[in-house]
Design an enzyme around this catalytic site. Structure first.
Site, mmCIF file in Angstrom:
data_model
loop_
_atom_site.group_PDB
_atom_site.id
_atom_site.type_symbol
_atom_site.label_atom_id
_atom_site.label_comp_id
_atom_site.label_asym_id
_atom_site.label_seq_id
_atom_site.Cartn_x
_atom_site.Cartn_y
_atom_site.Cartn_z
ATOM 1 N N GLY A 12 47.726 37.064 45.586
ATOM 2 C CA GLY A 12 48.520 36.133 44.780
ATOM 3 C C GLY A 12 48.882 34.826 45.458
ATOM 4 O O GLY A 12 49.890 34.212 45.102
ATOM 5 N N THR A 13 48.047 34.346 46.391
ATOM 6 C CA THR A 13 48.400 33.063 47.011
ATOM 7 C C THR A 13 48.245 31.908 46.011
ATOM 8 O O THR A 13 48.978 30.922 46.089
ATOM 9 C CB THR A 13 47.550 32.769 48.270
ATOM 10 O OG1 THR A 13 46.176 32.645 47.909
ATOM 11 C CG2 THR A 13 47.719 33.857 49.318
ATOM 12 N N ASN A 14 47.319 32.023 45.089
ATOM 13 C CA ASN A 14 47.205 30.980 44.056
ATOM 14 C C ASN A 14 48.389 31.027 43.100
ATOM 15 O O ASN A 14 48.873 29.992 42.646
ATOM 16 C CB ASN A 14 45.883 31.106 43.299
ATOM 17 C CG ASN A 14 44.733 30.480 44.071
ATOM 18 O OD1 ASN A 14 44.642 29.262 44.159
ATOM 19 N ND2 ASN A 14 43.907 31.319 44.669
ATOM 20 N N MET A 91 40.429 39.985 38.852
ATOM 21 C CA MET A 91 39.108 40.530 39.166
ATOM 22 C C MET A 91 38.523 41.416 38.061
ATOM 23 O O MET A 91 37.529 42.093 38.287
ATOM 24 C CB MET A 91 39.173 41.301 40.496
ATOM 25 C CG MET A 91 39.544 40.430 41.671
ATOM 26 S SD MET A 91 38.429 39.003 41.877
ATOM 27 C CE MET A 91 39.193 38.158 43.257
ATOM 28 N N ILE A 93 36.758 41.543 34.303
ATOM 29 C CA ILE A 93 36.075 40.666 33.328
ATOM 30 C C ILE A 93 36.888 40.646 32.024
ATOM 31 O O ILE A 93 37.388 41.682 31.574
ATOM 32 C CB ILE A 93 34.648 41.229 33.066
ATOM 33 C CG1 ILE A 93 33.787 41.105 34.323
ATOM 34 C CG2 ILE A 93 33.992 40.571 31.862
ATOM 35 C CD1 ILE A 93 33.276 39.709 34.635
ATOM 36 N N LEU A 94 37.001 39.455 31.432
ATOM 37 C CA LEU A 94 37.718 39.352 30.150
ATOM 38 C C LEU A 94 36.764 39.651 28.994
ATOM 39 O O LEU A 94 35.579 39.330 29.056
ATOM 40 C CB LEU A 94 38.269 37.937 29.959
ATOM 41 C CG LEU A 94 39.365 37.465 30.902
ATOM 42 C CD1 LEU A 94 39.855 36.089 30.468
ATOM 43 C CD2 LEU A 94 40.526 38.450 30.962
ATOM 44 N N ASN A 108 40.500 29.268 35.024
ATOM 45 C CA ASN A 108 40.179 30.120 36.168
ATOM 46 C C ASN A 108 40.020 29.254 37.411
ATOM 47 O O ASN A 108 39.584 28.113 37.332
ATOM 48 C CB ASN A 108 38.849 30.854 35.891
ATOM 49 C CG ASN A 108 38.444 31.774 37.036
ATOM 50 O OD1 ASN A 108 39.269 32.517 37.582
ATOM 51 N ND2 ASN A 108 37.176 31.741 37.417
ATOM 52 N N HIS A 110 37.881 29.257 40.865
ATOM 53 C CA HIS A 110 36.729 29.910 41.500
ATOM 54 C C HIS A 110 36.498 29.281 42.875
ATOM 55 O O HIS A 110 36.495 28.046 42.996
ATOM 56 C CB HIS A 110 35.476 29.765 40.621
ATOM 57 C CG HIS A 110 34.303 30.471 41.209
ATOM 58 N ND1 HIS A 110 34.149 31.844 41.125
ATOM 59 C CD2 HIS A 110 33.260 30.009 41.945
ATOM 60 C CE1 HIS A 110 33.048 32.188 41.769
ATOM 61 N NE2 HIS A 110 32.494 31.098 42.275
#
Ligand code: GAR
Length: 208
Positions: A12-14, A91, A93-94, A108, A110
């Site tokens: 969770g750094t983002n 992580m 897939i939606l 997102n 990336h």
């Protein structure tokens, strides 16, 4: 004020970069109103709780059919009145339901310069392993909208990062996070919340 739902799976750094940017007043027209994790043990959940942000856990394996998982995640986001969904190291897939319900409303981050080192199988450290294996001298990060093509949605912001002699995947991952991801993700979110991103033919234009 737009409600922002952040989807996480790990450290969770983002997410932390988004929380810090919001606290500094850099996301004027948005508020993180929930953090949803695919993993009950994700440290990202602790970061949310430390900042009094509502948390939820939704696991793919708790649903026999992918469609049921897709429906449950869509309904969860709707129940939180999400105006923007941010994938910050998510992580799983939606599915097509969540993607179509939140068309051009999912961002997102990336860890490469798309279209390099992206698509199915390219996530987390694997992206940096692939960049080092190819021997590219520059990599970076991309904030983009999510559509039905994996890592194929309209690009919002990219930032380049230098690769240095002796880099390991871990060292490179850290540099890409520090120099690119934590900077461009909050910027992309802020631009979205200010209604400053126009999309035409899968290409974005940022309004000054
Ligand atoms: C980040 O490097 C993010 O770009 C990457 O996972 C890491 C999550 O770190 N995402 C992907 O690879 C998605 N394809 P974080 O949990 O510390 O934010």
């Amino acid at each position: 004020m737009k409600n922002i739902a952040v989807l996480v799976s790990g450290g969770g750094t983002n997410l932390q970069a988004l929380i810090d940017a919001e606290k500094r007043g850099e996301i004027k027209n948005g508020k993180i109103n929930c953090v949803i994790s695919s993993n009950p043990d994700a440290y990202a959940l602790k970061r949310a709780q430390n900042n009094s942000i509502h948390t939820e856990v939704i696991r793919r394996k708790d649903y026999a059919r992918f469609d049921d998982y897709d429906k449950a995640l869509t309904e969860l986001l709707q129940s939180r009145n999400a105006d923007l969904v941010v994938l910050a190291g998510f992580m799983t897939i939606l599915g097509s339901r969540v993607i179509s319900t939140f068309k051009n409303k999912i961002i997102n981050i990336h860890p490469s310069l798309i279209p390099s080192f992206c698509g199915e199988g390219f996530y987390g450290l694997r992206v940096h392993e692939a960049a080092l294996a190819k021997g590219v001298k520059v990599t970076g990060a991309t904030a983009h909208f999510v559509n039905e093509v994996c890592d194929g949605g309209p690009i919002i912001i990219q930032k380049a990062v230098e690769i240095k002699n002796g880099d390991t995947p871990q060292v490179l991952q850290k540099r890409v996070m520090e120099q690119a991801e934590w900077n461009i993700l909050p910027k992309a979110v802020s631009l979205f919340c200010d209604d400053k991103i126009i999309i035409k033919n899968n290409i974005t234009e940022i309004i000054d």
